[in-house]
Scaffold this active site. Structure first.
Site, mmCIF file in Angstrom:
data_model
loop_
_atom_site.group_PDB
_atom_site.id
_atom_site.type_symbol
_atom_site.label_atom_id
_atom_site.label_comp_id
_atom_site.label_asym_id
_atom_site.label_seq_id
_atom_site.Cartn_x
_atom_site.Cartn_y
_atom_site.Cartn_z
ATOM 1 N N LYS A 87 0.884 -1.521 0.138
ATOM 2 C CA LYS A 87 0.086 -0.027 -0.268
ATOM 3 C C LYS A 87 0.876 1.598 -0.256
ATOM 4 O O LYS A 87 0.405 2.257 -0.370
ATOM 5 C CB LYS A 87 -0.806 0.009 1.128
ATOM 6 C CG LYS A 87 -1.060 -0.931 1.438
ATOM 7 C CD LYS A 87 -3.148 -0.808 0.445
ATOM 8 C CE LYS A 87 -3.619 -2.654 0.424
ATOM 9 N NZ LYS A 87 -4.885 -2.545 0.398
HETATM 10 C C1 LIG Z 1 -1.074 -7.966 2.639
HETATM 11 C C2 LIG Z 1 -2.204 -7.601 1.770
HETATM 12 N N1 LIG Z 1 -1.917 -8.542 -0.050
HETATM 13 C C3 LIG Z 1 -3.064 -8.355 -0.596
HETATM 14 C C4 LIG Z 1 -3.837 -7.615 -0.188
HETATM 15 C C5 LIG Z 1 -5.462 -7.402 -1.549
HETATM 16 O O1 LIG Z 1 -5.321 -6.449 -2.158
HETATM 17 P P1 LIG Z 1 -5.989 -5.996 -3.072
HETATM 18 O O2 LIG Z 1 -7.711 -5.241 -2.041
HETATM 19 O O3 LIG Z 1 -5.531 -4.159 -3.526
HETATM 20 O O4 LIG Z 1 -7.072 -6.328 -3.967
HETATM 21 C C6 LIG Z 1 -4.091 -6.509 0.576
HETATM 22 C C7 LIG Z 1 -4.924 -5.596 1.128
HETATM 23 O O5 LIG Z 1 -5.695 -5.025 -0.047
HETATM 24 C C8 LIG Z 1 -3.153 -6.877 1.308
HETATM 25 O O6 LIG Z 1 -2.879 -5.805 2.824
HETATM 26 N N1 LIG Z 2 -6.956 -5.311 2.233
HETATM 27 C C1 LIG Z 2 -6.810 -4.086 2.293
HETATM 28 C C2 LIG Z 2 -8.213 -3.546 2.600
HETATM 29 C C3 LIG Z 2 -8.373 -2.657 2.544
HETATM 30 O O1 LIG Z 2 -8.351 -2.000 0.546
HETATM 31 P P1 LIG Z 2 -7.442 -0.660 -0.103
HETATM 32 O O2 LIG Z 2 -7.288 -1.032 -1.092
HETATM 33 O O3 LIG Z 2 -9.318 -0.665 0.011
HETATM 34 O O4 LIG Z 2 -8.348 0.562 1.071
HETATM 35 C C4 LIG Z 2 -5.815 -3.351 3.902
HETATM 36 O O5 LIG Z 2 -4.857 -4.156 4.187
HETATM 37 O O6 LIG Z 2 -6.604 -2.277 4.021
#
Ligand SMILES: Cc1ncc(COP(=O)(O)O)c(C=O)c1O
Ligand SMILES: N[C@@H](CCOP(=O)(O)O)C(=O)O
Length: 578
Positions: free
Chosen positions: A148
């Site tokens: 993120k």
């Molecule tokens: C460590 C981790 N892997 C994978 C994901 C999945 O990613 P996305 O929600 O963008 O599909 C998340 C949260 O979103 C995460 O925090």
């Molecule tokens: N896995 C995410 C959930 C929120 O997803 P987002 O990509 O829409 O912000 C988290 O770790 O918070």
């Protein structure tokens, strides 16, 4: 009150303050780079700045660009040797014209955003098994050790840039104050908090499901004591948090008085920023001495809210030659079931869901339908970004009617709106067989159980990396310590390699294993020589014992209860700062 420049909770590099925009703002008429549509059919003629600050369209839809730009001629040779930041600049410039953000400013924002990363390549590509063409794209070298950071470092700096520009010469209540509200299953929260802590004219409210994020994730968020940061621990699931955030955005009152902003991947800037690493990985592969240009490339993505993989979809639509994008889910498998059946249903309907909430593979279903797995950041029932993909699928389907562009776009928006109404009222919807076929052209999907996740963590710890390099997670030479989310991607990659040998597989590693001691200990505690202390980065040592600040949100408080907390806290902040 702690000084915002003094790191609390995380040991962080010192941040440079945002520069004042280099050009005088030309009143409010910055020529928009391109306009954005809502996935629910609205077209509001908004600029990049407006969609970034608004987050969600007034009709509840997500913003998408009217046109997905194509790559410039010779992009493969021109971009081959660019650094991550240089590449990000080229890609972002396809969406943001210099009349909206002057090029020098955009470059500076990007450079500052990635200067906080520990790896010189920002997102290094590590060979995991060169014989099988399996590579890991390590996305966790930012300040909070999760993918993120790639988008949220940039988004925090974009917010700051726009606010400095809007607030020049203004004082007191005239200033544009942004109230960021976000939902997290653990990682978005800390990355957003780190990207926005102590920033002027911004308050941050992060909702997390109480007790359902890992202890380190919880500590990363709640030990940040800056006055503009507010953590809300909600009795419920991530989906409850996400629904509350969307309800706040749908409320015209709070939207108008508090200028809500989004940090979740509903915010278009999150997706845009994430496209860079798909290109970066492609070029890293191409530069490798073993690269074989006749082999195709697949990207495998551990998926929850569908934001990460959607960035890959945009990269592919722009022209990145990705043969397939592979969705890898945990036991919360709504997306995998969609690709297998064409039904998008909150409740599992196929064989894995057994009576009494216990699935065949032993997974426990919560009363609210979400299973608590070893990959908690992906414990999500409804993936908000899937709506953006649905719009493109509906658009292509509608294009078959050979009507004009306006009609086709309107039709796509109406179709998406009707699907989502069914999701709300009936708990699911089904798409036409042609739409499922179209979805399968670009994507495949896999579901990975907790037991398989543990098996993969063990396997890759015990297997030396083929080229013997030190891995990026622990300094351990030989094996690799995967976090459970990244392990889900690797499990899905191995299955995909069986179907498509002689294809490069880039498996996205989305978090550092130290964030998920539960799964890693479970998998490796009996391995000779393994100690979790060796995995732990210095930044996490003692974190859980630090002072915390968190507001409890009881079950039943509803979104109105959260609205009251947000209003009261912002008022307090404004009073004390002005
Ligand atoms: C460590 C981790 N892997 C994978 C994901 C999945 O990613 P996305 O929600 O963008 O599909 C998340 C949260 O979103 C995460 O925090
Ligand atoms: N896995 C995410 C959930 C929120 O997803 P987002 O990509 O829409 O912000 C988290 O770790 O918070």
């Amino acid at each position: 009150m702690p000084d915002s420049a003094t790191p609390v909770g995380l040991a962080v590099p010192t941040r440079k303050p945002a520069p004042v925009p280099t050009e005088e703002p030309k009143d409010t008429t910055h020529t928009p780079s391109q306009r954005y549509l809502s996935t629910r059919g609205g077209s509001y003629g908004l600029s990049f700045e407006e969609v970034v600050l608004k987050g969600l369209a007034v009709d509840g839809g997500l913003f998408i660009p009217e046109e997905v730009p194509s790559l410039p001629r010779d992009w493969e040779s021109k971009w081959l040797n660019l650094s991550f930041s240089e590449l990000a600049f080229e890609i972002l410039s396809l969406y943001i014209s210099p009349s909206e953000i002057p090029s020098a400013d955009l470059k500076e924002i990007i450079n500052r955003s990635y200067s906080t990363f520990r790896a010189p390549e920002t997102t290094p590509l590590v060979p995991l098994d060169e014989k099988d063409n399996l590579y890991l794209l390590e996305l966790f070298h930012g300040p909070t050790f999760a993918f993120k950071d790639v988008a949220l470092q940039l988004l925090g700096n974009l917010f700051e840039y726009f606010l400095v520009r809007r607030n020049q010469g203004k004082t007191g209540r005239e200033r544009h104050h942004l109230t960021v509200v976000g939902a997290t299953s653990g990682d978005t929260g800390s990355a957003a908090i780190y990207g926005l802590r102590g920033k002027k004219d911004v308050s941050v409210f992060i909702l997390h499901p109480k007790g359902r994020v890992s202890p380190i994730q919880e500590a990363q968020m709640t030990t940040v004591l800056d006055a503009n940061v507010h953590n809300l621990a909600v009795e419920g699931t991530f989906d409850d948090c996400q629904d509350t955030v969307k309800a706040l955005f749908a409320d015209p009152k709070i939207n108008e008085t508090l200028n809500l902003g989004a940090v979740n991947s509903i915010n278009w800037a999150r997706i845009l920023a994430q496209t860079t690493y798909y290109f970066h990985a492609y070029f890293s592969l191409k530069r490798s001495p073993l690269y074989n240009p006749t082999q195709k490339v697949r990207y495998v993505v551990p998926t929850g809210n569908f934001g990460d993989i959607l960035a890959g979809y945009f990269a592919k639509r722009m022209g990145l030659p990705a043969e397939k994008l592979v969705v890898a889910t945990n036991e919360n498998d709504i997306l995998d079931r969609f690709w297998k059946t064409g039904h998008y249903e909150k409740k599992a309907v196929h064989g894995v869901e057994a009576e009494g909430g216990i699935a065949a593979d032993g997974a426990k279903a919560h009363e609210d339908g979400v299973k608590e797995t070893l990959s908690p950041a992906m414990d999500i029932l409804v993936s908000s970004n899937f709506e953006r993909l649905l719009w493109f699928l509906a658009y292509e389907y509608a294009a078959g009617a050979k009507m004009d562009e306006e009609w086709t776009k309107r039709q796509a928006g109406q179709e998406v709106e009707s699907w989502l109404k069914h999701l709300k009222s009936k708990g699911g919807f089904s798409v036409q067989p042609e739409i499922l076929e179209a979805a399968k052209k670009d994507f495949e999907s896999e579901r990975v159980s907790d037991a398989q996740t543990i098996g993969i963590i063990k396997l890759f710890y015990a297997t030396p990396i083929s080229n013997g390099t030190t891995n990026g997670t622990s300094g351990y030479k030989g094996g690799y310590i995967l976090d459970p989310h990244s392990a889900i991607g690797v499990a899905a990659s191995l299955r995909s390699i069986n179907r498509a040998p002689d294809t490069y597989h880039v498996s996205l590693a989305t978090a550092h294993p130290a964030k998920f001691s539960n799964a890693v200990e479970l998998a490796l505690k009996e391995e000779p020589g393994f100690s979790f202390d060796n995995v732990l980065p210095q930044e996490f040592v003692g974190l859980e014992k630090k002072e915390k600040r968190v507001i409890a949100v009881p079950r039943g408080a509803g979104w109105e209860g959260v609205r009251k907390i947000v209003e009261d806290e912002v008022e307090k902040e404004l009073k004390s700062s002005r």
